[in-house]
Design a protein around this motif. Structure first.
Motif, PDB file in Angstrom:
ATOM      1  N   ASP A  38       0.870  -1.173   0.000  1.00 23.22           N
ATOM      2  CA  ASP A  38       0.000   0.000   0.000  1.00 23.22           C
ATOM      3  C   ASP A  38       0.906   1.222   0.000  1.00 23.22           C
ATOM      4  N   GLU A  41       0.143   6.493   2.811  1.00 27.43           N
ATOM      5  CA  GLU A  41      -1.149   7.104   3.187  1.00 27.43           C
ATOM      6  C   GLU A  41      -2.306   6.106   3.111  1.00 27.43           C
ATOM      7  N   LEU A  42      -1.991   4.857   2.781  1.00 25.87           N
ATOM      8  CA  LEU A  42      -2.992   3.775   2.731  1.00 25.87           C
ATOM      9  C   LEU A  42      -4.075   4.048   1.688  1.00 25.87           C
ATOM     10  N   ALA A  43      -3.647   4.440   0.503  1.00 28.18           N
ATOM     11  CA  ALA A  43      -4.600   4.737  -0.576  1.00 28.18           C
ATOM     12  C   ALA A  43      -5.411   3.504  -0.981  1.00 28.18           C
ATOM     13  N   LYS A  45      -6.136   0.844   0.988  1.00 29.85           N
ATOM     14  CA  LYS A  45      -7.052   0.525   2.075  1.00 29.85           C
ATOM     15  C   LYS A  45      -8.288   1.415   2.007  1.00 29.85           C
ATOM     16  N   GLN A  46      -8.093   2.696   1.681  1.00 34.70           N
ATOM     17  CA  GLN A  46      -9.233   3.616   1.601  1.00 34.70           C
ATOM     18  C   GLN A  46     -10.196   3.210   0.489  1.00 34.70           C
ATOM     19  N   ARG A  47      -9.662   2.547  -0.532  1.00 32.22           N
ATOM     20  CA  ARG A  47     -10.518   2.055  -1.628  1.00 32.22           C
ATOM     21  C   ARG A  47     -10.956   0.615  -1.403  1.00 32.22           C
ATOM     22  N   ARG A  48     -10.627   0.066  -0.230  1.00 28.20           N
ATOM     23  CA  ARG A  48     -10.976  -1.319   0.127  1.00 28.20           C
ATOM     24  C   ARG A  48     -10.436  -2.300  -0.909  1.00 28.20           C
ATOM     25  N   GLN A 201      -0.620  -1.122  11.488  1.00 24.84           N
ATOM     26  CA  GLN A 201      -0.993   0.167  12.093  1.00 24.84           C
ATOM     27  C   GLN A 201      -0.551   0.249  13.557  1.00 24.84           C
TER      28      GLN A 201
END
Length: 204
Positions: A38, A41-43, A45-48, A201
């Protein structure tokens, strides 16, 4: 599209589960080493979404998964997987959704390896209730590279290869009843990627 039922179990119940007649025929066993990527900024993860490189035997595979609904351990999601050269993350040749492939290629320079899973998979293919189902027993660990953070991994995945979706729950009910008594198989909505991300995290 992948449809599967994920079930967690205890180490104490594992020997009992393996006495089940449906699992009596020798399973194929394979070690799977997986690295999940990822951006800082976990882009994804934010989009699942999840992006994974897997070493299976001597073959490297690149996988992209998009999260669909998951309820009572049953999940449906889109998945693309194909042989790869490690580190190339060539989404253009993997993903047949042009817009998604372009988005992933734009993110590629920022992708970093965040966490890994290392497990042994025993695999059976079972015909049940008019369906063909792959049963996978995964035993190993989830860990964050260069840290002491690690979680044990022990789960059973029932993946629908063909036939009605209802057969997944029906097979789970049958597998709970072994010659040595009941085994607790608990539906789990947490994927390996979600568990790994939670572990990562904790280190940030």
């Amino acid at each position: 599209m992948e449809t599967e039922l994920k079930l967690s179990l205890s180490a104490e119940d594992l020997p009992r589960l393996l006495t089940h007649p449906l699992l009596a025929n020798g399973a194929g066993t394979q070690r799977l080493l997986n690295t999940y990527f990822d951006t800082p900024e976990l882009a994804l993860k934010q989009r699942r979404m999840a992006v994974r490189e897997r070493l299976a035997g001597d073959q490297w595979l690149l996988t992209v998964k998009t999260a669909g609904p998951s309820q009572n351990g049953l999940s449906r999601r889109q998945e693309w997987e194909a042989p790869t050269t490690p580190g190339t993350l060539d989404f253009d040749s993997l993903v047949d959704d042009a817009a998604l492939a372009a988005d992933l290629m734009a993110l590629r320079p920022a992708l970093r390896a965040l966490f890994c899973t290392d497990f042994e998979r025993q695999r059976w293919v079972i015909e049940h209730a008019g369906a063909q189902i792959e049963v996978a027993l995964d035993q190993g660990r989830i860990h964050v590279p260069d840290t002491d953070l690690s979680d044990p991994l022990l789960e059973l995945e029932l993946e629908l290869l063909s036939g009605p979706e209802s057969a997944l729950m029906a097979l789970a009910d049958v597998l709970r009843q072994t010659p040595q008594g009941l085994v607790v198989l608990t539906p789990s909505d947490a994927s390996k990627a979600q568990r790994g991300m939670a572990l990562w995290q904790r280190s940030h």
